[in-house]
Enzyme design. Structure first.
Site, PDB file in Angstrom:
ATOM      1  N   SER A 134      20.993  35.456  14.909  1.00  0.00           N
ATOM      2  CA  SER A 134      21.158  35.238  13.476  1.00  0.00           C
ATOM      3  C   SER A 134      20.326  36.256  12.681  1.00  0.00           C
ATOM      4  O   SER A 134      20.496  37.455  12.848  1.00  0.00           O
ATOM      5  CB  SER A 134      20.797  33.794  13.129  1.00  0.00           C
ATOM      6  OG  SER A 134      21.186  33.462  11.814  1.00  0.00           O
ATOM      7  N   ASP A 227      32.388  31.054  12.690  1.00  0.00           N
ATOM      8  CA  ASP A 227      31.115  31.408  12.056  1.00  0.00           C
ATOM      9  C   ASP A 227      31.395  32.120  10.736  1.00  0.00           C
ATOM     10  O   ASP A 227      32.276  32.985  10.651  1.00  0.00           O
ATOM     11  CB  ASP A 227      30.333  32.337  12.993  1.00  0.00           C
ATOM     12  CG  ASP A 227      28.876  32.493  12.630  1.00  0.00           C
ATOM     13  OD1 ASP A 227      28.556  32.515  11.424  1.00  0.00           O
ATOM     14  OD2 ASP A 227      28.054  32.605  13.547  1.00  0.00           O
ATOM     15  N   HIS A 257      28.229  28.886  13.644  1.00  0.00           N
ATOM     16  CA  HIS A 257      26.943  29.564  13.654  1.00  0.00           C
ATOM     17  C   HIS A 257      25.920  28.696  14.389  1.00  0.00           C
ATOM     18  O   HIS A 257      25.798  27.494  14.132  1.00  0.00           O
ATOM     19  CB  HIS A 257      26.460  29.834  12.231  1.00  0.00           C
ATOM     20  CG  HIS A 257      25.318  30.785  12.181  1.00  0.00           C
ATOM     21  ND1 HIS A 257      25.481  32.141  12.377  1.00  0.00           N
ATOM     22  CD2 HIS A 257      23.989  30.587  11.982  1.00  0.00           C
ATOM     23  CE1 HIS A 257      24.305  32.733  12.282  1.00  0.00           C
ATOM     24  NE2 HIS A 257      23.390  31.819  12.057  1.00  0.00           N
TER      25      HIS A 257
END
Length: 288
Positions: A134, A227, A257
């Site tokens: 991330s 995502d 995500h």
């Protein structure tokens, strides 16, 4: 995956915008749930003045290092997240070093990048693979771009898992995956502004997808198709390949995500693929 995805998305839509203190508390609790496998020792340390967490194979010395950069949208998270990669200590005899970089808004840009480049510079004379998730995936790219500009050697490989590489939140997947993913454009933008301070969000030092990938090492990118950062990951892969970087790209159908932290077969398979990629790069053989 669809069952877990639905529950998480519904929860994120029903809840009000949580306070930063609450987000950090929840993130910390989730990280504590990640257990170390047998045969791994853990200790906190300081490298180049930056706090880090070391995971090492018990009773033996490691010849190569995984430099781990955690996620958390630059405002939460810690080096405890590196425990998810601790199997590499057991399976490959590698050391995992995770950076506890300073968080925004207390320490906005360039604090996080200053911390990661300091640790990277101290380790880059060893066989090294950089892994980030991330925000950590985006920060890993920014770190390597800065390292290249300073003439530092590149690592053996980079692994970027659902990387947040564009802080402008302008990709179409935010609309396409609205209601499917736990991320929202407004939520990420708020965190991006915490981190950026007075620096424009499209600055390549903040949004590495807009920077140069020339000279990057072999790179693996993993992202789920549900995502919000899906299109951004695809753009990163296009930029890498345009720069003639050896790139392994994996799309996980329906993945949201953060899916690798969830108890589902897709997460386990993705982590196996990361392990195989790293071991093939570092020691030239498969993990299986």
């Amino acid at each position: 995956m669809r069952t877990i995805q639905g529950a998480l998305v519904l929860s994120s839509r029903l809840s009000r915008k949580p306070k930063l203190s609450f987000v950090r508390r929840v993130t910390g609790l989730l990280e504590k749930l990640i257990r170390l496998p047998a045969g791994v020792d853990e200790r906190v340390d300081v490298i180049a003045g930056v706090p880090v967490r070391r995971l090492t194979p018990s009773g033996s010395s490691a010849t190569a290092v995984i430099l781990h950069i955690h996620g958390g949208a630059y405002v939460s998270g810690s080096s405890r997240a590196a425990r998810a990669h601790a199997r590499l200590c057991v399976d490959a005899g590698l050391e995992v070093i995770s950076v506890d970089y300073r968080l925004a808004p207390e320490a906005p840009f360039p604090a996080a990048l200053e911390d990661t480049i300091a640790v990277y510079a101290a380790l880059c004379d060893r066989p090294l693979v950089v892994v980030g998730e991330s925000a950590g995936g985006g920060l890993a790219m920014s770190t390597l771009q800065l390292a290249g500009s300073r003439g530092l050697p590149m690592p053996q490989a980079l692994v970027a898992i659902f990387p947040w590489a564009d802080l402008t939140q302008t990709s179409r997947s935010f609309e396409v995956n609205a209601g499917r993913d736990v991320l929202t454009r407004n939520g990420l933008t708020a965190n991006a502004l915490y981190y950026a301070g007075d620096v424009p969000l499209d600055d390549p030092r903040l949004s590495p997808v807009r920077g140069s990938f020339e000279g990057f090492p072999s790179t693996m990118v993993i992202v789920g198709t549900s995502d919000s950062l899906f299109d951004d990951a695809r753009t990163v892969v296009s930029r890498l390949r345009a720069a003639d970087v050896d790139t392994t790209y994996i799309e996980v159908e329906g993945g949201i995500h953060g899916f690798i932290a969830l108890p589902m077969p897709e997460a386990a398979r993705s982590m196996d693929q990361v392990r195989d990629f790293v071991m093939n790069i570092v020691i030239g053989r498969s993990a299986r």
